[in-house]
Design a protein around this motif. Structure first.
Motif, PDB file in Angstrom:
ATOM      1  N   ASN A 137      -1.952   4.576   5.463  1.00 48.63           N
ATOM      2  CA  ASN A 137      -0.640   5.024   5.912  1.00 48.63           C
ATOM      3  C   ASN A 137      -0.713   6.342   6.666  1.00 48.63           C
ATOM      4  O   ASN A 137       0.038   6.543   7.626  1.00 48.63           O
ATOM      5  N   LEU A 138      -1.590   7.223   6.264  1.00 52.08           N
ATOM      6  CA  LEU A 138      -1.761   8.479   6.991  1.00 52.08           C
ATOM      7  C   LEU A 138      -2.323   8.224   8.387  1.00 52.08           C
ATOM      8  O   LEU A 138      -1.872   8.835   9.361  1.00 52.08           O
ATOM      9  N   THR A 190      -3.099   5.129   0.785  1.00 50.25           N
ATOM     10  CA  THR A 190      -2.717   6.451   1.281  1.00 50.25           C
ATOM     11  C   THR A 190      -3.377   6.749   2.625  1.00 50.25           C
ATOM     12  O   THR A 190      -2.703   7.147   3.576  1.00 50.25           O
ATOM     13  N   ALA A 239       2.960   5.498   2.088  1.00 43.70           N
ATOM     14  CA  ALA A 239       2.025   5.064   1.046  1.00 43.70           C
ATOM     15  C   ALA A 239       2.766   4.758  -0.254  1.00 43.70           C
ATOM     16  O   ALA A 239       2.502   3.741  -0.897  1.00 43.70           O
ATOM     17  N   VAL A 240       3.693   5.630  -0.629  1.00 42.32           N
ATOM     18  CA  VAL A 240       4.476   5.400  -1.852  1.00 42.32           C
ATOM     19  C   VAL A 240       5.299   4.122  -1.709  1.00 42.32           C
ATOM     20  O   VAL A 240       5.358   3.298  -2.630  1.00 42.32           O
ATOM     21  N   LEU A 242       2.690  10.139   3.471  1.00 36.17           N
ATOM     22  CA  LEU A 242       2.681   9.844   2.042  1.00 36.17           C
ATOM     23  C   LEU A 242       3.877   8.992   1.632  1.00 36.17           C
ATOM     24  O   LEU A 242       3.768   8.166   0.727  1.00 36.17           O
TER      25      LEU A 242
END
Length: 182
Positions: free
Chosen positions: A108-109, A105, A118-119, A115
């Motif tokens: 990716n941020l 997470t 990240a998913v 998000l």
């Protein structure tokens, strides 16, 4: 003066325990990162997240100490060592899972993917990489917690004494503070 000396002794003990936890975890995560880097190098993909391995080791070493401080698994102390060992192995493997999700997470941020990125990354890792990672962590934690539980059962410093001195097992186990009547 004795209160200050007791405080210093406790601090020294805590730092030593933290250092041992950190060294084991950093070596493990470092080896795992090296393995990953070598695998990915075969496909000309660069990988070298050694910094994340050190951060994971620092955090998890402290989490393990906090687990000891709140006596995690205390109700299992009177059971055979396999129970607290397995319980702590499963629990801290779950912690690694949470930290891995947090790592995905935050990564990716920081890279502007949010998000949703990240998913997406988590879903891509789910079928193969993620279960393999957890299995490796589980089986690395198993001897770590087995030795820690054995040390707790034998008494303070007995494992270190058995590994690094000529004292026999009978001598070490005869001084066991937890199991007097065996």
């Amino acid at each position: 003066m004795s209160e200050q000396s007791g405080w210093k002794k406790k601090l020294t003990h805590e730092l030593y325990e933290y250092f041992v936890n950190f060294i084991y975890l950093s070596l493990f995560f470092g080896v795992f990162t090296t393995y990953r880097r070598l695998l990915m190098a075969e496909y000309d993909i660069s990988y070298g997240d050694y910094g994340i391995s050190i951060i994971k080791a620092l955090i998890l070493a402290k989490v393990i100490m906090l687990g000891d401080m709140i006596r995690l698994g205390q109700r299992l102390e009177e059971r055979p060592l396999v129970y607290p060992t397995f319980f702590k192995t499963v629990l801290f493997t779950a912690w690694v899972l949470l930290f891995h999700l947090l790592e995905i997470t935050v990564g990716n941020l920081l890279h502007g993917q949010g998000l949703a990125g990240a998913v997406h990354e988590f879903i891509n890792q789910l079928p193969y990489e993620f279960p393999a990672h957890l299995l490796i962590v589980f089986f690395a934690f198993l001897p770590f917690f087995a030795i820690r539980e054995l040390g707790n059962n034998l008494g303070e410093g007995k494992i270190r004494q058995l590994f690094f001195s000529s004292e026999s097992l009978e001598t070490a186990s005869s001084k066991n503070p937890r199991r007097n009547d065996e």
